[in-house]
Design a protein around this motif. Structure first.
Motif, PDB file in Angstrom:
ATOM      1  N   LEU A  21       0.816  -1.213   0.000  1.00 44.90           N
ATOM      2  CA  LEU A  21       0.000   0.000   0.000  1.00 44.90           C
ATOM      3  C   LEU A  21       0.849   1.262   0.000  1.00 44.90           C
ATOM      4  N   THR A  22       1.969   1.234   0.700  1.00 42.80           N
ATOM      5  CA  THR A  22       2.802   2.445   0.682  1.00 42.80           C
ATOM      6  C   THR A  22       3.443   2.627  -0.694  1.00 42.80           C
ATOM      7  N   ARG A  23       3.702   1.532  -1.392  1.00 39.46           N
ATOM      8  CA  ARG A  23       4.211   1.675  -2.769  1.00 39.46           C
ATOM      9  C   ARG A  23       3.155   2.330  -3.657  1.00 39.46           C
ATOM     10  N   LEU A  24       1.917   1.878  -3.497  1.00 39.38           N
ATOM     11  CA  LEU A  24       0.827   2.471  -4.283  1.00 39.38           C
ATOM     12  C   LEU A  24       0.668   3.945  -3.921  1.00 39.38           C
ATOM     13  N   LEU A  25       0.778   4.239  -2.636  1.00 44.99           N
ATOM     14  CA  LEU A  25       0.666   5.638  -2.201  1.00 44.99           C
ATOM     15  C   LEU A  25       1.804   6.470  -2.773  1.00 44.99           C
ATOM     16  N   GLN A  26       2.996   5.896  -2.776  1.00 36.46           N
ATOM     17  CA  GLN A  26       4.132   6.644  -3.315  1.00 36.46           C
ATOM     18  C   GLN A  26       3.884   7.019  -4.777  1.00 36.46           C
ATOM     19  N   ASP A  27       3.285   6.080  -5.525  1.00 39.10           N
ATOM     20  CA  ASP A  27       2.957   6.377  -6.924  1.00 39.10           C
ATOM     21  C   ASP A  27       1.931   7.500  -7.026  1.00 39.10           C
ATOM     22  N   LYS A  28       0.915   7.436  -6.157  1.00 39.85           N
ATOM     23  CA  LYS A  28      -0.153   8.449  -6.176  1.00 39.85           C
ATOM     24  C   LYS A  28       0.346   9.805  -5.697  1.00 39.85           C
ATOM     25  N   LEU A  29       1.407   9.794  -4.896  1.00 36.36           N
ATOM     26  CA  LEU A  29       1.891  11.048  -4.308  1.00 36.36           C
ATOM     27  C   LEU A  29       3.087  11.618  -5.066  1.00 36.36           C
ATOM     28  N   GLN A  30       3.273  11.162  -6.304  1.00 38.70           N
ATOM     29  CA  GLN A  30       4.353  11.714  -7.122  1.00 38.70           C
ATOM     30  C   GLN A  30       4.221  13.232  -7.184  1.00 38.70           C
ATOM     31  N   TYR A  31       5.355  13.869  -7.288  1.00 41.97           N
ATOM     32  CA  TYR A  31       5.388  15.339  -7.281  1.00 41.97           C
ATOM     33  C   TYR A  31       4.398  15.948  -8.262  1.00 41.97           C
ATOM     34  N   GLU A  32       4.381  15.446  -9.492  1.00 43.72           N
ATOM     35  CA  GLU A  32       3.504  16.043 -10.512  1.00 43.72           C
ATOM     36  C   GLU A  32       2.047  15.988 -10.067  1.00 43.72           C
ATOM     37  N   MET A  33       1.672  14.885  -9.436  1.00 42.85           N
ATOM     38  CA  MET A  33       0.275  14.742  -9.017  1.00 42.85           C
ATOM     39  C   MET A  33      -0.039  15.657  -7.841  1.00 42.85           C
ATOM     40  N   ARG A  34       0.885  15.736  -6.902  1.00 45.11           N
ATOM     41  CA  ARG A  34       0.647  16.638  -5.766  1.00 45.11           C
ATOM     42  C   ARG A  34       0.537  18.072  -6.258  1.00 45.11           C
ATOM     43  N   LEU A  35       1.389  18.419  -7.207  1.00 46.50           N
ATOM     44  CA  LEU A  35       1.399  19.787  -7.734  1.00 46.50           C
ATOM     45  C   LEU A  35       0.076  20.090  -8.437  1.00 46.50           C
ATOM     46  N   GLN A  36      -0.324  19.178  -9.295  1.00 51.49           N
ATOM     47  CA  GLN A  36      -1.538  19.415 -10.076  1.00 51.49           C
ATOM     48  C   GLN A  36      -2.775  19.431  -9.190  1.00 51.49           C
ATOM     49  N   TYR A  37      -2.983  18.340  -8.431  1.00 51.46           N
ATOM     50  CA  TYR A  37      -4.235  18.187  -7.696  1.00 51.46           C
ATOM     51  C   TYR A  37      -4.313  19.020  -6.426  1.00 51.46           C
ATOM     52  N   MET A  38      -3.161  19.303  -5.827  1.00 49.14           N
ATOM     53  CA  MET A  38      -3.196  19.989  -4.537  1.00 49.14           C
ATOM     54  C   MET A  38      -2.779  21.452  -4.630  1.00 49.14           C
ATOM     55  N   LYS A  39      -2.294  21.868  -5.789  1.00 48.47           N
ATOM     56  CA  LYS A  39      -1.905  23.268  -5.903  1.00 48.47           C
ATOM     57  C   LYS A  39      -2.588  23.934  -7.095  1.00 48.47           C
ATOM     58  N   HIS A  40      -2.341  23.426  -8.292  1.00 53.24           N
ATOM     59  CA  HIS A  40      -2.898  24.069  -9.484  1.00 53.24           C
ATOM     60  C   HIS A  40      -4.418  24.104  -9.495  1.00 53.24           C
ATOM     61  N   GLU A 170      11.600  -1.204   1.286  1.00 53.32           N
ATOM     62  CA  GLU A 170      12.457  -0.988   0.115  1.00 53.32           C
ATOM     63  C   GLU A 170      11.778  -0.084  -0.913  1.00 53.32           C
ATOM     64  N   LEU A 171      11.274   1.053  -0.435  1.00 49.18           N
ATOM     65  CA  LEU A 171      10.699   2.023  -1.372  1.00 49.18           C
ATOM     66  C   LEU A 171      11.869   2.676  -2.069  1.00 49.18           C
ATOM     67  N   GLY A 172      12.009   2.450  -3.356  1.00 50.33           N
ATOM     68  CA  GLY A 172      13.078   3.154  -4.058  1.00 50.33           C
ATOM     69  C   GLY A 172      12.725   4.616  -4.010  1.00 50.33           C
TER      70      GLY A 172
END
Length: 174
Positions: A21-40, A170-172
């Motif tokens: 689940l944390t791997r899935l979250l890491q994918d969802k929390l990628q910078y581009e997504m945080r920027l778009q959905y939470m700022k723009h 082992e979250l890269g």
């Protein structure tokens, strides 16, 4: 990995479900997504009201670690703070908002993580963590006293997640 080394570092193993689940979250929390959905998609400088206890930064974790709080308890705390942060953001979004579906997906991942943590009892975690979790869930809206940008809440969520799950899961770090 070498179990001996992890034991010495005091990193209790995370459950496979937590790691998935944390791997899935890491994918969802990628910078581009945080920027778009939470700022723009929000008005400029938009903030949500949260309680002080709902802001969990890497420095808080470092301090708690030095206070010998177990890694498992820190992950439990992170889960409660982060799922709460997502709810705070959702509270301000109408269903037609372009970020609504994104926060909905985050909520679902946190709900699934909640299953992993449902076996935790307050008595399993150090008092300092149990008290924080109680505060997060007990205080009413009137005690909210901090204005935080939605993206900052998710930035913290991701940074702390990497601190706590990076090694055992082992979250890269991308």
């Amino acid at each position: 990995g070498c179990p001996g080394v992890l034991a010495v570092l005091g990193l209790e193993a995370a459950a496979p479900g937590e790691c998935e689940l944390t791997r899935l979250l890491q994918d969802k929390l990628q910078y581009e997504m945080r920027l778009q959905y939470m700022k723009h998609y929000f008005p400029i400088d938009y903030t949500v009201q949260v309680q002080y206890e709902e802001v969990l930064r890497p420095s808080n974790i470092t301090r708690l670690r030095n206070g010998t709080v177990s890694e498992a308890a820190l992950r439990y705390l992170w889960f409660h703070v982060s799922s709460q942060a997502v709810l705070r953001i959702r509270e301000v979004l109408p269903e037609k908002h372009p970020s609504w579906k994104y926060t909905q997906e985050l909520c679902q991942l946190f709900d699934a993580l909640g299953e992993e943590y449902s076996k935790f009892r307050q008595t399993d975690v150090e008092a300092v963590v149990a008290d924080l979790v109680k505060l997060i869930h007990s205080a009413g809206a009137e005690s909210r006293s901090k204005a935080v940008r939605p993206k900052a809440l998710l930035d913290n969520c991701l940074k702390v997640m990497r601190m706590l799950y990076g090694v055992p899961c082992e979250l890269g770090i991308r």
